[in-house]
Design a protein around this motif. Structure first.
Motif, short mmCIF file in Angstrom:
data_model
loop_
_atom_site.label_atom_id
_atom_site.label_comp_id
_atom_site.label_asym_id
_atom_site.label_seq_id
_atom_site.Cartn_x
_atom_site.Cartn_y
_atom_site.Cartn_z
N UNK A 151 -0.27 3.55 -14.39
CA UNK A 151 0.78 4.31 -13.72
C UNK A 151 0.95 3.73 -12.32
N UNK A 152 2.15 3.25 -12.00
CA UNK A 152 2.35 2.58 -10.71
C UNK A 152 3.56 3.17 -9.99
N UNK A 153 3.34 3.60 -8.76
CA UNK A 153 4.41 4.03 -7.87
C UNK A 153 4.48 3.01 -6.74
N UNK A 154 5.62 2.32 -6.66
CA UNK A 154 5.71 1.15 -5.80
C UNK A 154 6.20 1.48 -4.40
N UNK A 155 5.70 0.73 -3.46
CA UNK A 155 6.21 0.75 -2.10
C UNK A 155 7.20 -0.40 -1.91
N UNK A 180 -7.84 1.23 -9.33
CA UNK A 180 -8.80 0.55 -8.46
C UNK A 180 -9.78 1.60 -7.94
N UNK A 181 -10.48 1.31 -6.86
CA UNK A 181 -11.43 2.28 -6.32
C UNK A 181 -10.74 3.52 -5.78
N UNK A 182 -9.51 3.34 -5.34
CA UNK A 182 -8.73 4.45 -4.79
C UNK A 182 -7.33 4.37 -5.38
N UNK A 183 -6.63 5.50 -5.43
CA UNK A 183 -5.25 5.48 -5.92
C UNK A 183 -4.36 4.58 -5.07
N UNK A 184 -4.60 4.56 -3.76
CA UNK A 184 -3.77 3.78 -2.86
C UNK A 184 -4.29 2.35 -2.77
N UNK A 185 -3.49 1.43 -3.25
CA UNK A 185 -3.83 0.01 -3.19
C UNK A 185 -3.09 -0.57 -1.98
N UNK A 186 -3.81 -0.67 -0.88
CA UNK A 186 -3.21 -0.97 0.42
C UNK A 186 -2.74 -2.41 0.51
N UNK A 187 -1.60 -2.58 1.16
CA UNK A 187 -1.03 -3.90 1.40
C UNK A 187 -0.28 -3.86 2.73
N UNK A 188 -0.27 -4.97 3.44
CA UNK A 188 0.51 -5.09 4.67
C UNK A 188 1.78 -5.87 4.34
N UNK A 189 2.93 -5.23 4.59
CA UNK A 189 4.22 -5.84 4.31
C UNK A 189 5.04 -5.82 5.60
N UNK A 216 1.11 1.11 0.85
CA UNK A 216 0.30 1.05 -0.37
C UNK A 216 1.15 1.33 -1.60
N UNK A 217 0.84 0.64 -2.68
CA UNK A 217 1.24 1.07 -4.01
C UNK A 217 0.24 2.13 -4.48
N UNK A 218 0.70 3.05 -5.29
CA UNK A 218 -0.20 4.02 -5.92
C UNK A 218 -0.39 3.58 -7.37
N UNK A 219 -1.64 3.38 -7.76
CA UNK A 219 -1.92 2.84 -9.08
C UNK A 219 -2.95 3.71 -9.79
N UNK A 220 -2.53 4.33 -10.89
CA UNK A 220 -3.41 5.20 -11.66
C UNK A 220 -3.68 4.64 -13.05
N UNK A 221 -4.63 5.27 -13.74
CA UNK A 221 -5.07 4.79 -15.05
C UNK A 221 -5.27 5.97 -16.00
N UNK A 222 -4.71 5.83 -17.19
CA UNK A 222 -5.01 6.73 -18.29
C UNK A 222 -5.79 5.92 -19.31
N UNK A 223 -6.99 6.35 -19.64
CA UNK A 223 -7.88 5.57 -20.48
C UNK A 223 -8.97 4.93 -19.64
#
Length: 281
Positions: free
Chosen positions: A132-136, A48-57, A63-70
């Protein structure tokens, strides 16, 4: 991928200063910042625009961390690599000498694998389509992945299959040089992987069904959302490690040469999967 680098990463993610990485805490944010820095240094891009995809839980910002290769391309199918970054925080009570649930095996080991494999792929296959996803909030009921999976699907992102990493810090009781996957019989992933590697790396664990392991990590959320093969790679077999959700789940209790070998073989496997014409189904 060296043992020294593996030790450096897992030691940073499981150190006392991140206070058990409970979602919605400063400790989790500190670990997340470290992981983001690693991905940036490796040349991985944010999905996304930032690695940290913010969410309120549960009223907590995380935040989940979501990266991209390609590149972002909705016409393509992505392979998703995942692990959960969160753990269970600190022990209650003032009379304990050690109050931090470091979560070295659970699941700093899996996060270490994903970070290193992402860096390897960015170097070796920079044009691959890999998320690439690192979950919260996995420990609270897979809540981070329950947010991310439908979010990606709503955006029209296609997932070919998912490989999740969970608790790979100790060799299986049955021996070295092997892992098991949850959902073993739900796809041909094990068969294809073992053929590509030329030896039996991925095995079946009988306890998988007894403890319903397939539903107990973030792979299940993506399986439910996408209906594609989604498996968790693990070496925790209920006999080889006594410190699940215990204060002694620390880096000093792990077998880092085993863990490093598992990460290297997994990286090799993923490259072969990306390069092959095999279909995971």
């Amino acid at each position: 991928i060296t043992v020294a680098e593996t030790e450096r990463i897992i030691s940073a993610l499981a150190r006392d200063q991140v206070e058990g990485r409970e979602f919605g805490t400063k400790g989790f944010d500190l670990a997340a910042d470290w992981a983001v820095g690693y991905l940036k240094d490796a040349g991985v891009k944010p999905f996304f625009n930032d690695f940290k995809d913010t969410v309120v839980i549960q009223g907590k910002k995380t935040a989940n961390i979501v990266g991209l290769i390609g590149t972002r391309d909705n016409a393509k199918e992505y392979v998703l690599l995942g692990a959960h970054l969160d753990h269970i925080g600190k022990a209650k009570g003032k009379n304990k000498v050690d109050t931090v649930y470091n979560g070295a095996n659970d699941d700093a080991s899996g996060v270490t694998a994903v970070l290193q494999i992402a860096a390897h792929l960015q170097q070796q296959r920079p044009n691959a389509h890999v998320i690439v996803a690192l979950f919260t909030a996995e420990e609270s009921g897979l809540l981070g992945s329950e947010y991310l999976a439908p979010r990606l699907k709503k955006l029209g992102i296609k997932i070919k299959y998912m490989i999740n990493f969970e608790m790979i810090g100790k060799a299986m009781t049955t021996g070295q040089n092997r892992v098991y996957i949850t959902g073993y019989n739900k796809s041909n992933f094990a068969k294809v992987s073992n053929e590509l590697l030329g030896f039996e790396f991925i095995h079946y664990l009988h306890e998988e069904n007894k403890y319903d392991l397939f539903r107990r990590s973030d792979n299940y959320t993506f399986y439910e959302t996408y209906g594609v093969p989604c498996h968790t790679i693990s070496t925790f077999d209920f006999q080889n490690y006594s410190y699940y959700h215990q204060l002694r789940d620390e880096v000093s209790e792990l077998d880092l040469p085993h863990m490093n070998a598992t990460i290297n073989r997994s990286a090799d496997l993923i490259v072969k999967l990306l390069d092959s014409n095999y279909q995971i189904r």
